[in-house]
Design an enzyme around this catalytic site. Sequence first.
Site, PDB file in Angstrom:
ATOM      1  N   PHE A 197       0.947  -0.940  -0.429  1.00 31.37           N
ATOM      2  CA  PHE A 197      -0.063  -0.560  -0.135  1.00 31.37           C
ATOM      3  C   PHE A 197       0.780   1.004  -0.423  1.00 31.37           C
ATOM      4  CE2 PHE A 197      -2.419   3.310   2.327  1.00 31.37           C
ATOM      5  CZ  PHE A 197      -3.646   3.084   1.962  1.00 31.37           C
ATOM      6  N   ASN A 205      -3.415   1.310  10.816  1.00 33.40           N
ATOM      7  CA  ASN A 205      -3.865   1.833   9.785  1.00 33.40           C
ATOM      8  C   ASN A 205      -4.599   0.945   8.878  1.00 33.40           C
ATOM      9  OD1 ASN A 205      -5.482   3.770   8.123  1.00 33.40           O
ATOM     10  ND2 ASN A 205      -3.186   4.160   6.467  1.00 33.40           N
ATOM     11  N   PRO A 206      -5.266  -0.014   9.423  1.00 31.99           N
ATOM     12  CA  PRO A 206      -5.990  -0.799   9.233  1.00 31.99           C
ATOM     13  C   PRO A 206      -6.633  -1.188   7.535  1.00 31.99           C
ATOM     14  CG  PRO A 206      -7.636  -0.576  10.907  1.00 31.99           C
ATOM     15  CD  PRO A 206      -6.042   0.568  10.810  1.00 31.99           C
TER      16      PRO A 206
END
Length: 289
Positions: A95, A189-190
């Site tokens: 990500f 920050n899942p």
Amino acid sequence: MTTGQGQSLADAVTEATAVLRDAGVPSPRVDAELLADHLLKVGLGRLRALMLGDTPAPEGYAELVAERAGRVPLQHITGVAHFRYLELAVGPGVFIPRPETESVVQLVIDHVRGMARPRIVDLGTGSGAIAGSIAHEIPGAEVHAVEFSPFAHAWASKNLAPLGVNLVLGDLRNALPELNGTFDVVVSNPPYIPAEAIPNEPEVALHDPPEALYGGGADGMELPTAAAASAARLLRPGGYFVMEHAEVQASWIATMLGKGPWTSISTHLDLNGKERATSAVLAGPDHTE
């Protein structure tokens, strides 16, 4: 793009800007300059000075612009993502960190200011942006990071090894049981996007790994709920938990935390004024709901 032999840098960047704008790239001029600098490696200030003269366009520039016009993320082309004071190695399988997450790091930094040796863990670290920034900006902090994806873990390892972070390949649901009740801060920050909410931007929908986006369940709340449960397990009484989430999830998360062993629940705005994170303090053993 028709960049030919002998085309000036200025003309090539101008043409690239038009190509990227037509392709719907959000910041066409900046991206055109960053792609040129990726090849020339002179810095944006020097690049803009060179564009005032007759410096030729670098070889391979048109090919990079065509990739970006195809909405391949800029960071995948250059291999670098900038986050606070760090340059992070990124690529397929991880990500790409977002600017709004920088404000989550600031919440942690502000909270631990004055602590001699805070113990901090980042659950679901991805590229290592949060954990790396904390280790870089808080001298003396003991920083741990957990990542489930082997691909993301490999990128995080590259980014975090020089910063002394203890990186664990594992699931945020059950990681680090040997350190239960010992952390001063848990940050996460899942993944939190609902199952049916496909991102609008091709860079996200096609290139960010799905396991880093979707939080599980129709509402995307499975992993954020698990992150909060792990935080309650890992923190000492009085420890601090902060979690990033979507703007529309702020009220739900505050309510969810309010049903657990948490006090001082607060919602925090990002630089765009959106409800981007929620923090809470783990109550002591005599806490009652």
